[in-house]
Enzyme design. Structure first.
Site, short mmCIF file in Angstrom:
data_model
loop_
_atom_site.label_atom_id
_atom_site.label_comp_id
_atom_site.label_asym_id
_atom_site.label_seq_id
_atom_site.Cartn_x
_atom_site.Cartn_y
_atom_site.Cartn_z
N ASN A 37 0.80 -1.28 -0.02
CA ASN A 37 0.06 -0.06 -0.03
C ASN A 37 0.89 1.30 0.02
O ASN A 37 1.67 1.47 1.00
CB ASN A 37 -0.77 -0.16 1.16
N ASP A 212 -6.28 -0.76 18.14
CA ASP A 212 -4.86 -0.66 17.34
C ASP A 212 -4.29 0.46 17.68
O ASP A 212 -4.82 1.58 17.70
CB ASP A 212 -5.58 -1.02 15.88
N HIS A 214 -1.52 1.18 16.67
CA HIS A 214 -0.77 1.76 15.33
C HIS A 214 0.57 2.34 15.50
O HIS A 214 1.00 3.38 14.97
CB HIS A 214 -1.71 2.66 14.52
N GLU A 238 -3.06 -3.79 20.02
CA GLU A 238 -2.13 -3.99 18.93
C GLU A 238 -1.13 -3.06 18.63
O GLU A 238 -1.75 -1.93 18.60
CB GLU A 238 -3.32 -4.19 17.55
N GLU A 341 -8.52 -11.02 10.82
CA GLU A 341 -9.03 -9.57 10.43
C GLU A 341 -9.91 -9.65 9.05
O GLU A 341 -9.10 -10.24 8.22
CB GLU A 341 -7.85 -8.62 10.55
C1 GCO Z 1 -5.01 -2.87 10.47
C2 GCO Z 1 -3.82 -2.03 9.94
C3 GCO Z 1 -4.05 -1.42 8.75
C4 GCO Z 1 -3.11 -0.82 8.23
C5 GCO Z 1 -2.87 -0.64 6.58
C6 GCO Z 1 -1.76 0.08 6.12
O1 GCO Z 1 -4.77 -3.39 11.55
O2 GCO Z 1 -5.47 -3.52 9.59
O3 GCO Z 1 -3.19 -1.17 11.11
O4 GCO Z 1 -5.32 -0.66 8.69
O5 GCO Z 1 -2.81 0.56 8.56
O6 GCO Z 1 -2.94 -1.92 6.24
O7 GCO Z 1 -1.62 -0.21 4.62
MG MG Z 2 -3.02 -2.82 12.34
#
Ligand code: GCO
Ligand code: MG
Length: 404
Positions: A37, A212, A214, A238, A341
């Site tokens: 991505n 998440d 992140h 996460e 997921e």
């Molecule tokens: C998740 C992820 C995604 C990523 C994305 C980046 O847990 O699904 O954090 O949302 O941010 O795949 O390309």
């Molecule tokens: Mg994630």
């Protein structure tokens, strides 16, 4: 059997996907996902310029040997571009092997270890009432578990929250520059426990809730959050700290019993070594697409199983249905499956990539089509050409760049 053609297809039915298509002299074809991505064309070049010329003439049955020669032969190992390219070859070869056997891929991986695959969906809201509505929508769709992300008072744009459509999928920014989001860790740490409290009050104690972070926290901040969330029994927290530093998880682990999930940006088992052997995490989250394919991910899961760590394959919208199909076969086969997921794809994407896997009552099944069970409509793919798109950047109030 011999590979006679290796073709890279880029398509953007709403977002960009990169697919490798291998064809054999017996007319069998195999597909692999190579979507990275925001950096898609780097993998296209890696595959088309450097890998495709090596594949013609090879016996597609020699999956392990091909994998090892692409990994070791490049000398420049690991990294997302290399491993996404190798993943596409690996999955395309498994697809061919399973088609040649007349079996769905999961049968070649040891057969089904379960009847169906439990998933979690994404619930997002700019504020708590909007988040509660989003959780209700996911439950109505049948999801047995939900990831909850909420806007934060005082912040304008938070990843995965402000820019989502009705289904919870992020709206894609197909523009020449990344969207700039803003961030304040103290405000986030104050708000997230209140979010969990509100969701538990509305939906009760049983619904598995995920969150998440992140990669946005320091170890001590992540430890605080893990502790503050304990009363709400999250299914997991996460990516609480930046992924590069495995040592960060030691402090977090010592401080909280909140389960930890890590790994969507990891590319090889080496990124996980300390985390697994020291039992610092509970779920390994790598995608087939970014980890070099089914071959190494299966090995990772077997390694993790020795430490009671479970699988939780990354399954956002930017993994194509080809990558998702490979994941679903692996999920059905491995013993230490945890959760998958799944956000699904747009109807147009599902038309470009017609797939045998199904999503029913919040559960996936790979279906019984031979191979991974995905067909690429190349004409429709060509009608939706590549469109530049960036992931966002994140800045603090004083302008400093922060993890997003
Ligand atoms: C998740 C992820 C995604 C990523 C994305 C980046 O847990 O699904 O954090 O949302 O941010 O795949 O390309
Ligand atoms: Mg994630």
């Amino acid at each position: 059997m011999k590979i006679v053609d290796a073709k890279v297809v880029v398509t953007s039915p709403g977002r960009n996907f990169v697919t490798l298509k291998l064809t054999t002299d017996e007319g069998l074809t195999g597909l692999g996902d190579a979507t990275l991505n925001g950096r898609e064309l780097a993998v296209v070049s890696y595959l088309a310029d450097h890998v495709a010329p090596l594949l013609t003439g090879l016996d597609p049955h020699r999956i392990e040997d091909t994998w090892q020669s692409l990994y070791r032969g490049a000398y420049w190992r690991r990294g997302p571009v290399t491993m996404a390219a190798i993943a596409a070859v690996d999955v395309a070869l498994w697809d061919i092997k399973a088609k040649a056997a007349g079996l769905p891929l999961y049968q070649l991986l040891g057969g089904a270890s379960r009847e169906r695959i439990g998933t979690y969906g994404h619930a997002n809201g700019r504020d708590i009432p909007e988040l509660l509505d989003s959780v209700r929508a996911r439950l109505a769709e049948g999801y047995p578990a939900v990831r909850i992300q909420s806007g934060i008072p005082g912040l304008k744009a938070v990843y995965g929250v402000s820019d989502t459509d009705d289904t919870g999928a992020p709206v894609l920014h197909q523009q020449a520059r990344p969207l700039v989001e803003d961030w304040d860790t103290a405000a986030y740490l104050r708000h997230v426990p209140a979010v969990f409290e509100a969701v538990r009050a509305e939906f009760g104690p049983e619904l598995p809730l995920l969150h998440d972070s992140h990669h946005r926290l320091t170890p001590i901040q992540a430890a605080r959050l893990g502790r503050d969330l304990e009363p709400y029994r999250p299914f997991w927290l996460e990516d609480c700290t930046p992924a590069e530093n495995q040592e960060a998880l030691r402090l977090v682990r010592r401080s909280t019993t909140t389960p930890l999930a890590v790994g969507e940006v990891f590319n090889t088992v080496y990124d996980y070594q300390a985390l697994i052997t020291e039992q610092l995490i509970d779920y390994v989250r790598s995608a087939v697409t970014h980890f070099g394919g089914v071959t190494p991910l299966r090995k990772l899961f077997d390694f993790a199983a020795q430490y009671q760590i479970k699988s939780a394959i990354h399954g956002p919208e930017d993994i194509s249905p080809v990558g998702m199909a490979a994941a679903v076969h692996l999920d059905l086969a491995v013993h230490n499956f945890g959760i998958q997921e799944f956000s699904g794809h747009t109807p147009l994407t599902d038309e470009v990539f017609r797939h045998a896997y199904t999503f029913t009552d919040g559960h996936l099944h790979p279906g019984e089509a031979p191979g991974i069970g995905v067909e690429l409509d190349e004409e429709l793919a060509a009608a939706h050409p590549y469109a530049p798109a960036y992931l966002p950047v994140n800045r603090l109030h004083d302008g400093t760049v922060h993890d997003w």
